[in-house]
Structures are given as C-alpha cells and as structure tokens.
Design a protein around this motif. Structure first.
Motif, PDB file in Angstrom:
ATOM      1  N   ARG A   1     -17.115  52.162   0.049  1.00 34.75           N
ATOM      2  CA  ARG A   1     -17.874  51.033  -0.514  1.00 34.75           C
ATOM      3  C   ARG A   1     -19.373  51.287  -0.417  1.00 34.75           C
ATOM      4  O   ARG A   1     -20.126  51.021  -1.367  1.00 34.75           O
ATOM      5  CB  ARG A   1     -17.507  49.754   0.234  1.00 34.75           C
TER       6      ARG A   1
ATOM      7  N   ARG B   1     -21.972  51.553  -3.683  1.00 39.57           N
ATOM      8  CA  ARG B   1     -23.127  50.663  -3.873  1.00 39.57           C
ATOM      9  C   ARG B   1     -24.429  51.456  -3.988  1.00 39.57           C
ATOM     10  O   ARG B   1     -25.297  51.135  -4.814  1.00 39.57           O
ATOM     11  CB  ARG B   1     -23.245  49.667  -2.718  1.00 39.57           C
TER      12      ARG B   1
ATOM     13  N   LYS C   1     -25.928  39.587 -10.732  1.00 36.18           N
ATOM     14  CA  LYS C   1     -25.655  38.548  -9.744  1.00 36.18           C
ATOM     15  C   LYS C   1     -25.671  37.191 -10.420  1.00 36.18           C
ATOM     16  O   LYS C   1     -26.543  36.901 -11.242  1.00 36.18           O
ATOM     17  CB  LYS C   1     -26.732  38.577  -8.652  1.00 36.18           C
TER      18      LYS C   1
ATOM     19  N   ASP D   1     -20.589  42.628  -3.933  1.00 34.97           N
ATOM     20  CA  ASP D   1     -20.729  41.492  -3.034  1.00 34.97           C
ATOM     21  C   ASP D   1     -20.226  40.242  -3.726  1.00 34.97           C
ATOM     22  O   ASP D   1     -20.107  40.189  -4.963  1.00 34.97           O
ATOM     23  CB  ASP D   1     -22.190  41.304  -2.635  1.00 34.97           C
ATOM     24  N   ALA D   2     -19.948  39.205  -2.950  1.00 34.36           N
ATOM     25  CA  ALA D   2     -19.521  37.938  -3.530  1.00 34.36           C
ATOM     26  C   ALA D   2     -20.585  37.427  -4.499  1.00 34.36           C
ATOM     27  O   ALA D   2     -21.780  37.433  -4.192  1.00 34.36           O
ATOM     28  CB  ALA D   2     -19.286  36.917  -2.428  1.00 34.36           C
TER      29      ALA D   2
ATOM     30  N   GLU E   1     -21.192  38.840  -7.461  1.00 35.12           N
ATOM     31  CA  GLU E   1     -21.666  39.918  -8.323  1.00 35.12           C
ATOM     32  C   GLU E   1     -20.606  40.275  -9.357  1.00 35.12           C
ATOM     33  O   GLU E   1     -19.408  40.109  -9.125  1.00 35.12           O
ATOM     34  CB  GLU E   1     -21.997  41.172  -7.507  1.00 35.12           C
TER      35      GLU E   1
ATOM     36  N   ARG F   1     -16.362  39.723  -8.592  1.00 41.48           N
ATOM     37  CA  ARG F   1     -15.833  39.353  -7.283  1.00 41.48           C
ATOM     38  C   ARG F   1     -16.514  38.066  -6.845  1.00 41.48           C
ATOM     39  O   ARG F   1     -17.746  38.004  -6.810  1.00 41.48           O
ATOM     40  CB  ARG F   1     -16.080  40.464  -6.269  1.00 41.48           C
TER      41      ARG F   1
ATOM     42  N   SER G   1     -15.630  36.299  -3.925  1.00 37.58           N
ATOM     43  CA  SER G   1     -15.545  36.057  -2.490  1.00 37.58           C
ATOM     44  C   SER G   1     -15.302  37.367  -1.766  1.00 37.58           C
ATOM     45  O   SER G   1     -14.637  38.267  -2.288  1.00 37.58           O
ATOM     46  CB  SER G   1     -14.406  35.083  -2.190  1.00 37.58           C
ATOM     47  N   ASP G   2     -15.859  37.469  -0.560  1.00 36.32           N
ATOM     48  CA  ASP G   2     -15.601  38.650   0.268  1.00 36.32           C
ATOM     49  C   ASP G   2     -14.154  38.709   0.731  1.00 36.32           C
ATOM     50  O   ASP G   2     -13.688  39.747   1.210  1.00 36.32           O
ATOM     51  CB  ASP G   2     -16.521  38.650   1.488  1.00 36.32           C
TER      52      ASP G   2
END
Length: 397
Positions: free
Chosen positions: A67, A71, A92, A268-269, A271, A316, A318-319
């Motif tokens: 991951r 990124r 975002k 990330d949540a 994004e 995504r 939520s984490d």
C-alpha cells in the motif's frame, strides 16, 4: 471464444497450472498436498487458529507494505500510462460534497437502481428459468419485470416412431450436458438477464441518475453469449445509455480486476481514482471471441465508438471497507463517483451502494427462489408427478 467451452460470467474456466506454479502459489509441492499422511487428523483448534493467525497476519503485513509503495510511486504515475485516460489520477471527496448528493439526488429519488435475479429448475422432463428485474429508488419500487423460459424437449417433437423418439431423446440428453450446447444455454440466460437490467435502466427508469451492478459493458453483452440477436440488442441499449443518457454509474461487488483492487486498497477513506476507459478491455473481448463476420464488425464498431466514452474507476469510503470498482460516462465521471460514494457511506462497513443492496433484496423478495419453488412444486403436484422430479440440485439461483 477461444475454445469449445466459452468463458462464462460467474463460472469461468480455471487455467491449468504446472507444479512449479502450484509451489509458488501455495508454498508447498503438490505431491506434499496429495500425501494424506501429511494431512491433519481430527480437529486441533489450537493449531488451526495459530496457522490461520500466522498466515493472515503475514498477508495483511505484506499488503500494508504494498500500500505504501502504491501511494508513493504508482498513484503519481496514473496519468502518464501509455493508454491513460486524460483525467486519470486520485481525487478526494469531502463529507460536505456527499451530504449535497444525499440531499439533492439520493433522498429526492433522483437516482434509480436496477438489479436482477435468476432462478431455475432443471429436471428430466422440463427446464424452467425465471429472470426478474426490479427498479428501486429511496421512495420505493417503480418497476418490476419478469420473464419465464420453458425448455420442453419431449413436447417439442413428434416423429410418429415412438421407439426412435425414445432412443433419440436418450442420446440427446446424454450428450447435451457434456457439450457446449447447454453451456451456451446457461450463458444465454445470464446474457438475457444482463441485457434486461440495462434495458430497464434505459427504457423504464425515470430518474436523473441510473445505477447498476457490475460492468455496464459486460462480457455476456459484448460477446452476445454466442447469439447475434442478443449482441445486436445489447449493443443498441448500451449505445443509448452511453451516448444519450450519460448520467449512470455501475459499481462492481466482485473480485474482478484484482490488480486495480490492489491499487484501491491504497486509497484513503473518501478518495477515488479514475483509471482508464473500457476500450482496452473491449478490444481483448472482441479479439478472443469467435464471432460471425457481421457480428464481429458490429462488436468492433461498438468498441471503437462507445467504449472510449466509459471510464473505469475505483473508490473507497471507509478504512474498514473494501475498495469498489465503478464505471461512468467520461463527461460525468466525477459526479458519478460522488453519487456512488454518497450511497456507499450509508453503510461504511460494507462500502457498497445501499440502494443497490435494497434493489437486490427487493428483487429477490419478488422473484426469489422461495416463491418460484412453491409454484414449481404445486405444478408438479397438479400434474400427478408428486415430487419425483424435485431435487435440491435441480434448483439454481
């Protein structure tokens, strides 16, 4: 179609791997796996749990390392890929943006979701398939459509020679389920359902935005599942969706495109990433499928003129949830991502549009296996056959 048994949407053929591939994938030789003396005896929960924890922890740790690389190294290069979509990259969305989608679209019934379901009964004398499609918004169900197909081999022919008929039917039934004829039949059912879902979205839904499950340009439709009529009707509906309606978003709940899903885990949540158009994928399908001359020309025209207008992305919310692939028109890709994410955040632990789940539950409730099974059992009883042709294996969904 690259072999006698064409690939199917949810029953894809497994590739054959060599021993070296097996060792690489599972960390042990195939011969060791096949040696029953190496298998555990009984149920040793302590050892089982320890092995599960060790293997899962190792896999999760590796994903975490991957991951970070995605990124820092992969995301910045999305826009520079050779066949990249011009707006490819990571974006975002804010909670305020999602709230606006809730207030202005979702909760004002300006989004219709469409999904379908299929159940079938298969026995010696008859095969019955039921395909149901439902249209749902947050104000309720606005449309439900069903089609039932009956396969009656014995009732369809009469040669006047009972013995010859009996021998012919024995041979036919013996061979039918060993060749590609029945495989194509199963593909046709899936293709008809996929077509019906998209046709309902285009012709019967009325909301400003339309939402569906999976890839809008599904393999069954772009190949026609081996049927020219299905191919032509499917591509016509897709062309209307893509070039006339445009405001649509499809979200996948499967593990297809695992490479892109791996990239999605690096989001990330809140994004989302725009990746590429469907032209490359469409070209692969058309190259590998065996069409007739006119059919192949029709498919190539669609890939050339329509596939570049559909963008594949991933989001995504939520984490704690998995990333989800989505598909949208290139002119509305950002807003489509917001619509899908706003609906998905309503269930952050699942991270999938709740309206599609509501549509699926509604469709199963109306056209599901329980009601269908009751109708089939009643019809057999009325025919004096009792339940001799009813088996669990004869029911499929």
């Amino acid at each position: 179609m690259s072999s006698d048994l064409p690939p199917e949407a949810d029953e894809l053929k497994e590739e054959l791997f060599g021993d070296a591939d097996y060792r690489s994938a599972f960390g042990e030789d195939l011969a060791s796996t096949l040696d029953l003396d190496r298998w555990s005896t009984g149920l040793d929960l302590d050892k089982i749990m320890e092995r599960f924890r060790r293997e899962i922890a190792s896999a999760v740790h590796k994903e975490g390392e991957l991951r970070a690389v995605v990124r820092s190294e992969v995301f910045p290069r999305l826009a520079s890929r050779g066949d990249a979509y011009p707006d490819a990259g990571v974006y975002k969305v804010t909670p305020e943006d999602l709230s606006l989608i809730h207030e202005r679209l979702l909760f004002r019934s300006k989004v219709d979701a469409v999904t379908g379901t299929h159940v079938s009964h298969d026995s010696l004398p008859i095969g019955i398939s039921q395909i149901g499609v439902g249209i749902v918004s947050y104000q309720g169900t606005s449309g439900a459509f069903t089609k039932r197909l009956f396969r009656k081999e014995m009732a369809s022919q009469n040669t006047g020679n009972p013995l010859q008929e009996a021998m012919d039917f024995i041979d036919m039934r013996q061979n039918r389920y060993q060749g590609k004829q029945d495989t194509l039949s199963r593909m046709a059912r899936r293709g008809i359902q996929a077509y019906a879902e998209r046709a309902a979205l285009v012709e019967k839904a009325t909301a400003e935005w339309r939402m569906g499950s999976g890839n809008p340009c599904a393999h069954e439709l772009l190949s026609g599942s081996g049927y020219m009529t299905l191919l032509d009707r499917s591509l016509t509906v897709l062309e209307r969706l893509i070039h006339e309606h445009k405001k649509f978003v499809y979200v996948s709940d499967s593990l297809t495109d695992r490479g892109f899903l791996t990239m999605g885990l690096a989001l990330d949540a809140g994004e989302y990433a725009l990746l590429e158009t469907l032209q490359r994928e469409g070209k692969q399908i058309v190259r590998n499928w065996e069409y007739g001359g006119r059919s192949k020309h029709r498919a190539w025209r669609f890939v050339r003129e329509s596939s570049p207008c559909v963008v594949k992305g991933i989001f995504r919310v939520s984490d704690h949830a998995a990333p989800r692939l989505f598909y949208a028109h290139k002119d509305h890709a950002h807003e489509a991502a917001w619509v899908a994410m706003a609906d998905s955040i309503l269930r952050p632990e699942r991270g999938f549009p709740m309206l599609l789940d509501v549509a699926a539950v509604t469709c199963r409730g109306v056209f599901g296996v329980d009601g269908f099974l009751g109708l089939v059992e009643d019809a057999y009883t009325q025919a004096g056959a009792n339940l001799q042709f009813m088996t669990e294996r004869g029911m499929r969904r």
